[in-house]
Write a protein that holds these residues in place. Structure first.
Motif, short mmCIF file in Angstrom:
data_model
loop_
_atom_site.label_atom_id
_atom_site.label_comp_id
_atom_site.label_asym_id
_atom_site.label_seq_id
_atom_site.Cartn_x
_atom_site.Cartn_y
_atom_site.Cartn_z
N LYS A 116 0.83 -1.21 0.00
CA LYS A 116 0.00 0.00 0.00
C LYS A 116 0.87 1.27 0.00
CE LYS A 116 -4.27 1.78 1.78
NZ LYS A 116 -5.49 1.61 2.53
N ASN A 117 1.95 1.17 0.74
CA ASN A 117 2.89 2.28 0.84
C ASN A 117 3.43 2.71 -0.52
OD1 ASN A 117 3.83 3.94 2.75
ND2 ASN A 117 5.32 2.51 3.64
N THR A 118 3.84 1.71 -1.30
CA THR A 118 4.38 1.99 -2.64
C THR A 118 3.30 2.58 -3.53
OG1 THR A 118 5.85 0.11 -2.32
CG2 THR A 118 5.70 0.99 -4.56
N THR A 119 2.08 2.06 -3.41
CA THR A 119 0.97 2.63 -4.20
C THR A 119 0.77 4.10 -3.82
OG1 THR A 119 -0.08 0.47 -4.42
CG2 THR A 119 -1.48 2.37 -4.82
N GLU A 120 0.84 4.38 -2.52
CA GLU A 120 0.70 5.78 -2.06
C GLU A 120 1.79 6.66 -2.66
OE1 GLU A 120 0.68 5.28 2.17
OE2 GLU A 120 -1.48 4.85 2.23
N LYS A 121 3.00 6.10 -2.70
CA LYS A 121 4.14 6.82 -3.25
C LYS A 121 3.92 7.12 -4.74
CE LYS A 121 8.95 5.81 -2.89
NZ LYS A 121 9.95 4.88 -2.38
N ILE A 122 3.43 6.12 -5.46
CA ILE A 122 3.19 6.31 -6.90
C ILE A 122 2.14 7.42 -7.10
CG2 ILE A 122 2.34 5.24 -9.04
CD1 ILE A 122 3.32 2.52 -7.95
N VAL A 123 1.08 7.36 -6.31
CA VAL A 123 0.00 8.36 -6.42
C VAL A 123 0.56 9.76 -6.12
CG1 VAL A 123 -2.20 9.15 -5.44
CG2 VAL A 123 -1.85 6.71 -5.91
N GLU A 124 1.42 9.82 -5.12
CA GLU A 124 2.03 11.09 -4.74
C GLU A 124 2.86 11.66 -5.90
OE1 GLU A 124 3.52 10.84 -0.63
OE2 GLU A 124 5.10 12.20 -1.34
N PHE A 125 3.68 10.78 -6.51
CA PHE A 125 4.49 11.21 -7.65
C PHE A 125 3.63 11.65 -8.82
CE2 PHE A 125 8.19 8.54 -6.00
CZ PHE A 125 8.95 9.65 -5.68
N CYS A 126 2.52 10.94 -9.02
CA CYS A 126 1.65 11.23 -10.17
C CYS A 126 0.77 12.46 -9.92
CB CYS A 126 0.75 10.04 -10.48
SG CYS A 126 1.63 8.65 -11.20
N GLY A 127 0.54 12.76 -8.66
CA GLY A 127 -0.34 13.87 -8.33
C GLY A 127 -1.69 13.40 -7.84
N ASP A 128 -2.27 12.42 -8.55
CA ASP A 128 -3.53 11.82 -8.09
C ASP A 128 -3.69 10.43 -8.69
OD1 ASP A 128 -4.69 12.10 -10.74
OD2 ASP A 128 -4.88 14.23 -10.24
N PHE A 129 -4.67 9.70 -8.19
CA PHE A 129 -4.81 8.31 -8.62
C PHE A 129 -5.19 8.20 -10.09
CE2 PHE A 129 -6.68 4.14 -9.20
CZ PHE A 129 -5.81 3.32 -8.51
N LEU A 130 -5.99 9.13 -10.58
CA LEU A 130 -6.41 9.07 -11.99
C LEU A 130 -5.22 9.20 -12.94
CD1 LEU A 130 -9.79 10.99 -12.12
CD2 LEU A 130 -9.40 8.54 -12.49
N THR A 131 -4.28 10.07 -12.58
CA THR A 131 -3.07 10.21 -13.41
C THR A 131 -2.27 8.90 -13.37
OG1 THR A 131 -3.07 12.54 -12.81
CG2 THR A 131 -1.08 11.71 -13.87
N TYR A 132 -2.20 8.31 -12.20
CA TYR A 132 -1.54 7.00 -12.07
C TYR A 132 -2.25 5.99 -12.97
CZ TYR A 132 -0.40 2.51 -9.74
OH TYR A 132 -0.04 1.22 -9.45
N ALA A 133 -3.56 5.97 -12.91
CA ALA A 133 -4.33 5.01 -13.72
C ALA A 133 -4.05 5.22 -15.21
CB ALA A 133 -5.83 5.15 -13.43
N LYS A 134 -3.92 6.47 -15.59
CA LYS A 134 -3.63 6.76 -17.01
C LYS A 134 -2.27 6.19 -17.40
CE LYS A 134 -3.83 10.72 -20.16
NZ LYS A 134 -4.52 10.02 -21.23
N VAL A 135 -1.26 6.43 -16.55
CA VAL A 135 0.09 5.90 -16.80
C VAL A 135 0.06 4.37 -16.86
CG1 VAL A 135 2.42 5.67 -15.79
CG2 VAL A 135 1.24 7.89 -15.74
#
Ligand code: ZN
Ligand code: ZN
Length: 274
Positions: A116-135
């Motif tokens: 979960k921590n790594t997912t949080e980190k990815i979301v933080e880098f992306c700005g939000d979850f939707l941007t992560y989902a797009k990537v």
């Protein structure tokens, strides 16, 4: 009654069991088909098979195939990461699963399924979850162009730690649009989707990948599916199979794909029994 799993790991990568132990377990659980799918070499991860190990893996599975041919059909597959080595079908693999396990954010590769921590980190880098989902879904889309791939592995793996919907609501329309666009591409390329119970076996999720909404969409769009346990521990070889078969029926499917040693064939759901 027919029982199959084409997504199986062993000690050759990050599984807990030998090929032999896994085959014996499959026989005792009345499987007709067991396909191994070790992680193909990928320089980013630490658990995939380097080339010397892979040779031994191939040999080991082929030996089991011959040894147990009167009791179970054993097949040799590989789980190819989009960022890893690309393999050729029939050389010597019976089939190939294509998967995305990493995204490249802020100039580093982070694992989608780590914790979960790594997912949080990815979301933080992306700005939000939707941007992560797009990537993420852009990466998964690449599988459509990989002719050697038969099966798309865990298509919405990025939601592994989203059981409580703390990252995104599964009915978020913007999220669904990204996932559906990716699914459309994969269907156009005739890829088979797996209903994957792996995260249930490890206690992260209560339902398989893909989420029910996406599974219904795959059905509506005429996509083909099969059921896999992404097994890393032989005692979970048919984890959630019964419940997932019910879910698959609820989503409207009337058939699943089965591997016959040469090709994938459609089998009526009535032929599957767990
Ligand atoms: Zn995987
Ligand atoms: Zn896997």
């Amino acid at each position: 009654m027919f029982k199959q799993n084409l997504h199986t790991h062993s000690l050759y990568c990050d599984g807990k069991d030998t090929i032999e132990e896994m085959v014996q377990e499959a026989i005792s659980r009345n499987f007709d088909v067991l396909g191994f799918s070790g992680h193909g070499y990928c320089s980013i991860d630490t658990y995939s098979m380097p080339f010397d190990k892979m040779e031994k893996y191939i040999q080991d599975v082929q030996q089991a195939k011959e040894k147990y041919k009167d009791q179970i059909s054993i097949y040799l597959g590989i789980e190819q990461d989009v960022l890893g080595k690309r393999f050729e079908k029939n050389d010597p693999f019976d089939y190939i699963i294509g998967s995305v396990h990493f995204v490249n954010v802020a100039d580093q590769y982070l694992a989608v399924d780590m914790d979960k921590n790594t997912t949080e980190k990815i979301v933080e880098f992306c700005g939000d979850f939707l941007t992560y989902a797009k990537v993420y879904y852009e990466e998964v889309k690449k599988i459509a162009a990989m002719d050697e791939v038969d099966i798309v592995g865990h298509v919405d793996l990025l939601t592994k730690f989203n059981e409580d919907e703390s990252f995104i609501r599964f009915d978020n329309l913007d999220y669904l649009a990204l996932a559906k666009e990716c699914i459309d591409e994969l269907i156009k390329a005739n890829k088979i989707f797996e209903v994957n119970t792996g995260a249930i076996a490890r206690g992260y999720r209560k339902s398989p990948y893909p989420h029910k909404t996406l599974l219904e969409y795959i059905h509506q769009k005429g996509g083909k599916i099969l059921l896999n346990s992404d097994c890393h521990n032989r005692f979970k070889l048919d984890c959630n199979y019964k419940e997932s078969l019910e879910l698959i029926k609820e989503c409207g499917f009337q058939s699943m794909m089965a591997f016959d040693g040469k090709k994938f064939v459609e089998k009526d759901l009535d032929e599957f029994g767990y």
